[in-house]
Design a protein around this motif. Sequence first.
Motif, PDB file in Angstrom:
ATOM      1  N   ILE A 431      29.768  13.612  92.708  1.00 32.28           N
ATOM      2  CA  ILE A 431      29.546  12.403  91.917  1.00 32.28           C
ATOM      3  C   ILE A 431      30.883  11.871  91.420  1.00 32.28           C
ATOM      4  CG2 ILE A 431      27.241  13.128  91.203  1.00 32.28           C
ATOM      5  CD1 ILE A 431      28.426  14.116  88.596  1.00 32.28           C
ATOM      6  N   GLY A 432      30.908  10.611  90.973  1.00 36.19           N
ATOM      7  CA  GLY A 432      32.132   9.981  90.516  1.00 36.19           C
ATOM      8  C   GLY A 432      32.543  10.462  89.131  1.00 36.19           C
ATOM      9  N   PRO A 433      33.785  10.160  88.723  1.00 37.95           N
ATOM     10  CA  PRO A 433      34.278  10.624  87.420  1.00 37.95           C
ATOM     11  C   PRO A 433      33.853   9.750  86.247  1.00 37.95           C
ATOM     12  CG  PRO A 433      36.025   9.481  88.592  1.00 37.95           C
ATOM     13  CD  PRO A 433      34.842   9.497  89.521  1.00 37.95           C
ATOM     14  N   THR A 434      33.301   8.542  86.512  1.00 42.98           N
ATOM     15  CA  THR A 434      32.979   7.614  85.429  1.00 42.98           C
ATOM     16  C   THR A 434      31.785   8.116  84.621  1.00 42.98           C
ATOM     17  OG1 THR A 434      33.769   5.769  86.789  1.00 42.98           O
ATOM     18  CG2 THR A 434      32.393   5.232  84.880  1.00 42.98           C
ATOM     19  N   ARG A 435      31.902   8.027  83.295  1.00 43.40           N
ATOM     20  CA  ARG A 435      30.820   8.412  82.393  1.00 43.40           C
ATOM     21  C   ARG A 435      30.193   7.158  81.807  1.00 43.40           C
ATOM     22  NH1 ARG A 435      34.517  12.326  82.483  1.00 43.40           N
ATOM     23  NH2 ARG A 435      33.852  14.499  82.325  1.00 43.40           N
ATOM     24  N   ARG A 436      28.879   7.053  81.894  1.00 48.83           N
ATOM     25  CA  ARG A 436      28.148   5.902  81.386  1.00 48.83           C
ATOM     26  C   ARG A 436      27.699   6.145  79.953  1.00 48.83           C
ATOM     27  NH1 ARG A 436      26.243   2.297  85.273  1.00 48.83           N
ATOM     28  NH2 ARG A 436      25.869   1.068  83.401  1.00 48.83           N
ATOM     29  N   ASN A 437      27.271   5.028  79.300  1.00 48.01           N
ATOM     30  CA  ASN A 437      26.697   5.087  77.955  1.00 48.01           C
ATOM     31  C   ASN A 437      27.669   5.703  76.948  1.00 48.01           C
ATOM     32  OD1 ASN A 437      24.336   4.022  79.070  1.00 48.01           O
ATOM     33  ND2 ASN A 437      23.488   6.052  79.429  1.00 48.01           N
ATOM     34  N   VAL A 438      28.923   5.275  76.997  1.00 43.42           N
ATOM     35  CA  VAL A 438      29.908   5.784  76.046  1.00 43.42           C
ATOM     36  C   VAL A 438      30.675   4.623  75.428  1.00 43.42           C
ATOM     37  CG1 VAL A 438      30.206   8.012  77.186  1.00 43.42           C
ATOM     38  CG2 VAL A 438      31.670   6.085  77.840  1.00 43.42           C
ATOM     39  N   VAL A 439      31.133   4.834  74.196  1.00 44.60           N
ATOM     40  CA  VAL A 439      32.101   3.976  73.540  1.00 44.60           C
ATOM     41  C   VAL A 439      33.185   4.889  72.992  1.00 44.60           C
ATOM     42  CG1 VAL A 439      30.577   2.060  72.978  1.00 44.60           C
ATOM     43  CG2 VAL A 439      30.711   4.029  71.442  1.00 44.60           C
ATOM     44  N   ASP A 440      34.379   4.335  72.824  1.00 48.53           N
ATOM     45  CA  ASP A 440      35.524   5.133  72.400  1.00 48.53           C
ATOM     46  C   ASP A 440      36.082   4.567  71.103  1.00 48.53           C
ATOM     47  OD1 ASP A 440      37.636   7.240  73.449  1.00 48.53           O
ATOM     48  OD2 ASP A 440      38.762   5.559  72.608  1.00 48.53           O
ATOM     49  N   ILE A 441      36.439   5.464  70.182  1.00 44.28           N
ATOM     50  CA  ILE A 441      37.071   5.033  68.946  1.00 44.28           C
ATOM     51  C   ILE A 441      38.332   5.863  68.748  1.00 44.28           C
ATOM     52  CG2 ILE A 441      35.643   6.590  67.542  1.00 44.28           C
ATOM     53  CD1 ILE A 441      35.840   4.463  65.289  1.00 44.28           C
ATOM     54  N   ALA A 442      39.425   5.187  68.420  1.00 37.29           N
ATOM     55  CA  ALA A 442      40.720   5.836  68.260  1.00 37.29           C
ATOM     56  C   ALA A 442      41.408   5.284  67.029  1.00 37.29           C
ATOM     57  CB  ALA A 442      41.585   5.609  69.502  1.00 37.29           C
ATOM     58  N   GLY A 443      42.429   5.975  66.588  1.00 37.89           N
ATOM     59  CA  GLY A 443      43.205   5.511  65.452  1.00 37.89           C
ATOM     60  C   GLY A 443      42.839   6.222  64.175  1.00 37.89           C
ATOM     61  N   GLN A 444      42.770   5.468  63.070  1.00 37.09           N
ATOM     62  CA  GLN A 444      42.699   6.050  61.735  1.00 37.09           C
ATOM     63  C   GLN A 444      41.263   6.324  61.291  1.00 37.09           C
ATOM     64  OE1 GLN A 444      45.746   6.918  60.571  1.00 37.09           O
ATOM     65  NE2 GLN A 444      46.236   6.102  62.600  1.00 37.09           N
TER      66      GLN A 444
END
Length: 589
Positions: A431-444
């Motif tokens: 299968i491919g490396p892409t992950r579905r149904n995700v959001v990313d949060i970075a920083g403080q």
Amino acid sequence: MNAGRVAVTMFFALACPLTASGQNPPPSAPPVVTPTGQTAAQAAAQGATGRSVSNEQIAEALRNSGMSLGQVRERLRAAGYDTTLADPFFASGRPSAPSSAAGQPGTAAAGLGSSEFASALQALGMLSAVGAENAAADTLRRVATASPPERTARVFGKDIFNRSATVFDPITSGPVDPAYRLGVGDQVQVVVTGQVELAYALELRRDGTVIVPQVGQIALAGLTLDGARGLLRERMGRSYSGLNTGEARLDLSISRIRSNAVFVIGEVEVPGAYQVNALATVFHAIARAGGPTDRGSFRNVEVRRGNRVIERLDLYEYLLRGDASGDIRLEQGDVIFVPLNTRAVSVTGQVRRPRVFELRENEGFSDLLRFAGGLTPEAATERIQIDRILPPSQRAPGVERVKVDVEVKGSLDSLARVPLLDGDVVEVFGIGPTRRNVVDIAGQVWAPGQYQWKPGKTLGQLVDEAQGLMPWALADRIKVVRQQPLTGGTTVQNVDASRAAGRAYRLEEFDAVEVLDARLAYASGIISVQGAVNLAGTRQYSEGETLRDAIERSGGVREDAQVVELYRRRVGPTYSDTTSERFTYRLSA
């Protein structure tokens, strides 16, 4: 050295190849030496082979066997021979010349018997290696200890035979099981206790009989150990009545096990005749021959005895399930024949055991995947492909190799209808490396990272899942980076999460949220304190800090301090050549 100057000295450690504490050094080869003068081993080998054999050849055979003096002694002891026969070629673990008694013919060592030492070498499988004309056993030992080439390691089951020729050696220590069949060359120990005390060491003669004093000749060849015990009790009971009344007890054991000559032929690495222990099985003989070749069959090994096939072995039963029920004991003159395999199929990709497997006529795709250990979690079951060499009847000019896509339809059961041909290469894609149904949060935020996205998820919910904002986070200008599927670019939205409307901002799949650091957005500047202070240096400016604060935070002034000069960068709306302003303060006593 001038005052105020700090000398920094850097020491570099010299890297030396030292052995770590608590670790043993790598093992070395067995300390085999070449004796001077004629040895009992040399005379025995010459008598057995009929050709000139040197001490160098015997030492080379011992060296290639990979065994230490202790291991050779153990093998000799298990076979019932004098454990000191090989001592002239070892000397307390260090190379040295043998004693004259052990090295000269006609002494006790030589008088031990050429035939006995020759038999011992045969029992150890070394006799064929000492002859210059037969290098097969020597080649086998070199191949068994060398790293196998990559192409042979890909054949399933072959790596176990590449590791060591002794991997299937029979266990010669401990009692022999009651089903063991006696044969010519075995030596038995007969002990009678009770009313009569007797002990005899009897060797089975060429006619399969033993001679028991005051009893006569008894045929034991071909009988099991239990059968021989019963026959001896019955025959000896005619002379010793206590065996019939229970006043005496008879016990029978094996004191020395014979060697058998067997033949391993066909598709094995080193075909030929081998001297094996009478407890040896088919696996042991095949291992001695280096195992099947790349084209040899692991599924149809024949054991022939008396011009008929008495057993057909499937090595996969042992390699895959640990079932050794077909691994029978060998008898004198047995022939092990390894034929060519008829259908070899390779499986690669997302399987647990990618190898080349041999398939029988009634086996198919599901059996291949079972041999390969099944699919890995990363396998894409909807995409399996076969790289096939077409049979001659299906070929056309330029059409000899084809790719065949296998339609799984969500169930591996459908693979049972897919035929497999000799030489097929089956590839299971991942299968491919892409992950579905995700959001990313970075920083403080306190717990940055990827989080699950569901329809309707808001920015406030994501911030709460990330354990909230840090005190210095810029809550009023959180950046939401969003993918644009049509253009391939991204857009940035500024969201004020300090207000309810901003916290209710709806996120989309693959959004990347970035929370900025107010300490960087509103830089407070820096101040530098140098000269006659105790802790000169540069540090961040704090709101409301005075000149006194800056000096005190630098450790205070030294005794030789007289004047404080303050340089401040000039900031103005118009251009000027003046870049800074200077203020001078004299220190009072």
